[in-house]
Write an enzyme that holds these catalytic residues in place. Structure first.
Site, PDB file in Angstrom:
ATOM      1  N   ARG A 265       0.782  -1.318   0.133  1.00 35.38           N
ATOM      2  CA  ARG A 265       0.019  -0.162   0.100  1.00 35.38           C
ATOM      3  C   ARG A 265       0.663   2.102   0.223  1.00 35.38           C
ATOM      4  O   ARG A 265       2.464   1.019   0.617  1.00 35.38           O
ATOM      5  CB  ARG A 265      -0.835  -0.112   1.410  1.00 35.38           C
ATOM      6  CG  ARG A 265      -1.697  -1.062   1.199  1.00 35.38           C
ATOM      7  CD  ARG A 265      -3.209  -1.134   2.659  1.00 35.38           C
ATOM      8  NE  ARG A 265      -3.500  -2.301   2.837  1.00 35.38           N
ATOM      9  CZ  ARG A 265      -4.303  -2.360   3.396  1.00 35.38           C
ATOM     10  NH1 ARG A 265      -4.137  -1.791   4.566  1.00 35.38           N
ATOM     11  NH2 ARG A 265      -4.873  -3.691   3.946  1.00 35.38           N
ATOM     12  N   ARG A 280       3.213   1.872   9.952  1.00 39.11           N
ATOM     13  CA  ARG A 280       2.443   2.064   8.638  1.00 39.11           C
ATOM     14  C   ARG A 280       3.391   1.768   7.497  1.00 39.11           C
ATOM     15  O   ARG A 280       4.116   2.352   6.774  1.00 39.11           O
ATOM     16  CB  ARG A 280       1.759   3.112   8.882  1.00 39.11           C
ATOM     17  CG  ARG A 280       0.509   4.256   7.301  1.00 39.11           C
ATOM     18  CD  ARG A 280       0.573   5.109   7.548  1.00 39.11           C
ATOM     19  NE  ARG A 280      -0.413   5.212   9.301  1.00 39.11           N
ATOM     20  CZ  ARG A 280      -1.747   4.479   9.823  1.00 39.11           C
ATOM     21  NH1 ARG A 280      -2.672   4.741   8.588  1.00 39.11           N
ATOM     22  NH2 ARG A 280      -2.084   4.525  10.435  1.00 39.11           N
ATOM     23  N   GLU A 352      -5.183  -0.379  15.821  1.00 36.47           N
ATOM     24  CA  GLU A 352      -5.998  -0.741  15.456  1.00 36.47           C
ATOM     25  C   GLU A 352      -5.448  -2.749  14.262  1.00 36.47           C
ATOM     26  O   GLU A 352      -3.783  -2.141  14.070  1.00 36.47           O
ATOM     27  CB  GLU A 352      -6.283  -0.996  13.803  1.00 36.47           C
ATOM     28  CG  GLU A 352      -7.680  -1.499  12.744  1.00 36.47           C
ATOM     29  CD  GLU A 352      -7.621  -0.924  11.432  1.00 36.47           C
ATOM     30  OE1 GLU A 352      -7.984  -1.630  10.855  1.00 36.47           O
ATOM     31  OE2 GLU A 352      -7.267   0.173  11.256  1.00 36.47           O
ATOM     32  N   SER A 355      -8.885  -5.335  11.193  1.00 41.38           N
ATOM     33  CA  SER A 355     -10.510  -4.218  10.656  1.00 41.38           C
ATOM     34  C   SER A 355     -11.768  -6.021  10.061  1.00 41.38           C
ATOM     35  O   SER A 355     -11.543  -6.615   9.132  1.00 41.38           O
ATOM     36  CB  SER A 355     -10.046  -3.799   9.507  1.00 41.38           C
ATOM     37  OG  SER A 355     -11.466  -2.566   9.626  1.00 41.38           O
ATOM     38  N   ARG A 394       2.001  -5.507  12.983  1.00 38.84           N
ATOM     39  CA  ARG A 394       1.239  -4.966  13.990  1.00 38.84           C
ATOM     40  C   ARG A 394       1.437  -6.295  15.462  1.00 38.84           C
ATOM     41  O   ARG A 394       1.739  -5.617  17.169  1.00 38.84           O
ATOM     42  CB  ARG A 394       0.302  -4.658  14.297  1.00 38.84           C
ATOM     43  CG  ARG A 394       0.155  -3.362  12.709  1.00 38.84           C
ATOM     44  CD  ARG A 394      -1.310  -2.764  12.893  1.00 38.84           C
ATOM     45  NE  ARG A 394      -1.189  -1.386  11.484  1.00 38.84           N
ATOM     46  CZ  ARG A 394      -2.104  -0.598  11.342  1.00 38.84           C
ATOM     47  NH1 ARG A 394      -2.919  -0.411  12.101  1.00 38.84           N
ATOM     48  NH2 ARG A 394      -1.364   0.641  10.551  1.00 38.84           N
TER      49      ARG A 394
END
Length: 428
Positions: A265, A280, A352, A355, A394
């Site tokens: 990403r 990130r 987070e 999700s 993460r």
């Protein structure tokens, strides 16, 4: 994709639900739809008259009229005029249909009636917390990137030299810990009934469009220069397209898949945020959970999906909380989403890590994925659900912080010890 028939028949209701997400105006779409239906009606009437003329010409000639008689010639002239007009209308109608399709691709999914109404992440609702007894009591916990570099587990500086910023190289025990987490997650999810799959990591534009990433999120993805191929932003995309354009049997539902893939990403909208560490990155590993289910069971399946993602955090004994996202924070394709946020003690924040979303028939409609029930006429669109089970980097960050010990070592979670064959990282 929303159903144009639903929008046409209930424009105000659809508009009101869209407004819960943000500012969306359906009037241009409704006007295009009106023009297209008017053209379709005119074309149908002309086609019917053309067919009628063909029959009349045949009847008159059969009854003795000359093919060159004025009445036959008048009919043929009218028929030719209609054919010319049809040749003009057909491309106009086709263009309008394409405009409608393009417009529909830009409209997000409608939030479910049970999704909390709100503008942004500040309005998300905390559902529950788990693992307060596992909150670390160790003072002065180093951020995961500091303890990771100190123990020689990861290196950002050399990764920037190889690629650019927001990449990491995992080294030695760091690479082994990543691999152990992936294997542990896959073992748990396959035991829970998911079928493991390794999909292609390069995907075409049609797949990204069907899953909802295109056209809205083009700038977030990496595209190959010479091919219609993109680096996969998440395994949700290739798995969502496994049955694109197919009709499944109702008895084959539900279908569960899990996949470990690298994800790529641009993080185009996050510059200045999380510039350090594993939170990130442009490239990261993730274990994805995905379901194709019957519409009657999608809400129950959503709760099961959430439970399966939570089970990983509970097994690792990592404190976390569950958030129910409000309408203004929903992902583009989702109608209802729960986020799992893991505790990172160095920043004293929940971040987070998964999700879990129910997209209902939104992706299935874009990808034309349907099912048929035996003995019943017609087909229905399946419902699709997806969630991270979990984001691996993460999870590693959470372990490096929550399992950090005063002597600078990191204790290995008990469930990972058989995979790593050690109890402590950094000892000796």
């Amino acid at each position: 994709m929303l159903d144009i028939k639903q929008i046409r028949e209930n424009p105000q209701a659809v508009q009101e639900r869209l407004q819960r997400r943000g500012d969306y105006d359906l009037q241009p779409l409704l006007e295009l739809d009106r023009q297209q239906r008017d053209l379709e009606q005119a074309r149908s009437q002309l086609q019917a008259r053309s067919n009628e003329i063909g029959k009349l010409v045949g009847q008159k000639i059969k009854s003795g009229s000359s093919p060159d008689s004025p009445e036959v010639q008048d009919l043929r002239e009218e028929g030719n005029t209609i054919k010319t007009r049809l040749s003009e209308l057909e491309p106009q109608e086709r263009e309008l249909k394409e405009q409608i399709e393009t417009f529909l691709l830009t409209i997000p999914n409608l939030p479910s009636d049970s999704t909390p109404i709100g503008k942004n992440e500040e309005d998300n609702i905390e559902v529950r917390r788990w693992g307060d007894e596992y909150l670390p009591q160790n003072a002065n916990i180093l951020p995961h990137w500091e303890i990771g570099e100190k123990l020689g587990l990861l290196n950002f500086e050399r990764s920037t030299k190889i690629a650019q910023s927001r990449f990491v190289s995992l080294i030695g025990i760091g690479a082994q810990l990543e691999r152990a987490l992936i294997q542990f997650m896959l073992d748990r999810q396959t035991a829970a009934g998911y079928v493991e799959i390794i999909p292609p990591f390069l995907i075409n534009s049609q797949s990204l469009t069907a899953s909802g990433q295109l056209p809205k999120f083009a700038e977030e993805s990496f595209k190959c220069a010479n091919d219609d191929l993109w680096l996969s932003p998440t395994a949700e995309v290739p798995i969502a397209n496994l049955y694109r354009g197919e009709i499944l049997a109702a008895e084959d539902l539900p279908i569960y898949y899990c996949a470990h893939t690298p994800c790529f990403r641009r993080e185009a909208g996050s510059y200045g945020r999380d510039t350090r560490g594993l939170i990130r990155l442009h490239q990261f590993n993730k274990v994805e959970l995905f379901k194709f289910v019957h519409p009657d069971t999608s809400e129950q399946e959503h709760q099961k999906l959430l439970h399966d993602a939570e089970a990983i955090l509970q097994a690792l004994q990592l404190p976390y909380r569950v958030l129910e996202l409000c309408t203004g924070d929903l992902g583009f394709s989702s109608t209802k989403t729960y986020d799992l946020e893991v505790w990172l003690p160095s920043s004293e924040k929940y971040r987070e890590i998964s999700s879990c979303s129910n997209c209902k028939d939104f992706q299935a409609r874009r990808g034309s994925i349907r099912f048929k029930e035996a003995g019943k006429k017609g087909t229905q669109y399946v419902h699709t659900l997806n969630g991270s089970g979990l984001a691996v980097g993460r999870t590693m960050a959470a372990i490096l912080e929550n399992y950090q010990q005063p002597d600078g070592t990191v204790r290995v979670p008990e469930v990972l010890q058989p995979y790593l064959r050690r109890e402590v990282i950094g000892e000796g």
